[in-house]
Design an enzyme around this catalytic site. Structure first.
Site, mmCIF file in Angstrom:
data_model
loop_
_atom_site.group_PDB
_atom_site.id
_atom_site.type_symbol
_atom_site.label_atom_id
_atom_site.label_comp_id
_atom_site.label_asym_id
_atom_site.label_seq_id
_atom_site.Cartn_x
_atom_site.Cartn_y
_atom_site.Cartn_z
ATOM 1 N N LYS A 107 -9.773 43.400 18.310
ATOM 2 C CA LYS A 107 -10.795 43.316 19.356
ATOM 3 C C LYS A 107 -10.652 42.032 20.163
ATOM 4 O O LYS A 107 -10.967 41.997 21.348
ATOM 5 C CB LYS A 107 -12.190 43.468 18.753
ATOM 6 C CG LYS A 107 -12.410 44.876 18.184
ATOM 7 C CD LYS A 107 -12.113 45.953 19.217
ATOM 8 C CE LYS A 107 -12.329 47.351 18.715
ATOM 9 N NZ LYS A 107 -12.181 48.368 19.759
ATOM 10 N N TYR B 97 -9.201 44.108 12.042
ATOM 11 C CA TYR B 97 -10.022 44.741 13.076
ATOM 12 C C TYR B 97 -10.475 43.700 14.095
ATOM 13 O O TYR B 97 -10.366 43.913 15.301
ATOM 14 C CB TYR B 97 -11.239 45.421 12.438
ATOM 15 C CG TYR B 97 -12.209 45.989 13.451
ATOM 16 C CD1 TYR B 97 -11.995 47.247 14.008
ATOM 17 C CD2 TYR B 97 -13.320 45.265 13.867
ATOM 18 C CE1 TYR B 97 -12.874 47.771 14.941
ATOM 19 C CE2 TYR B 97 -14.209 45.782 14.798
ATOM 20 C CZ TYR B 97 -13.977 47.032 15.335
ATOM 21 O OH TYR B 97 -14.853 47.542 16.262
#
Length: 181
Positions: A91, A87
């Site tokens: 980002k 994750y």
């Protein structure tokens, strides 16, 4: 992709174009190094990066001069996060896309920036981390609390407005200082 095409066809027919695009894609789940699977990787990168890329790219023909593209990043994109590396990597990719796209869009009058929340008390965050985990994370911020979705919304409104007309390729953190201090 067909859903995006239908959406943008409707926007063009009803509004003629777009002034603001908020590309808010984000999903994640915990998997420490050694337990990351290809399915885990593909699911998170496909939504958080691939979905964002094609959402923005398909919107470009509708974007007007002076338009604002806001990409949703995360404070995890600039800091290490145990068992949340995939994750976090997505980002970080979003952040770099904004930098590159700001250059790609030079001369169009279209701005692109990243809005990076930290521990904001949303339904998705509560599902992933849980109430206790979110409260613990909120306590680690410089402000010592969780953020409210309205605080993130206020920054999104700023980035969408002409008040931010000289900002592009940037990142604004709404994280209580979590990744800043």
């Amino acid at each position: 992709m067909a859903d995006l095409d239908r959406l943008y066809e409707t926007v063009k027919a009803e509004r003629g174009g777009l002034d603001i695009l908020l590309a808010n894609a984000g999903t994640g789940s915990f998997a420490p190094l050694g337990e990351i699977t290809t399915d885990h990787y593909d699911q998170i990168f496909d939504l958080n990066v691939k979905g964002l890329v094609f959402t923005v790219q398909k919107a470009l023909p509708l974007m007007k001069e002076g338009a604002s593209i806001i990409l949703t990043g995360s404070s995890t994109g600039v800091m290490g996060t145990p068992a949340f590396s995939i994750y976090s990597a997505t980002k970080a990719a979003v952040r770099n896309l904004a930098r590159s796209w700001a250059l790609d869009l030079r001369g169009t009058g279209i701005r692109v920036n990243v809005l990076s929340p930290g521990p904001i008390k949303t339904e998705l965050a509560l599902e992933v981390v849980g109430e206790e985990g979110m409260d613990a994370l909120g306590a680690t911020t410089a402000l010592g609390r969780m953020g409210d979705p309205a605080e993130t919304g206020a920054v999104a409104a700023f980035l969408a407005s002409s008040d931010s007309s000289f900002m592009t390729g940037g990142e604004v953190f709404v994280d209580g200082g979590l990744a800043q201090v």
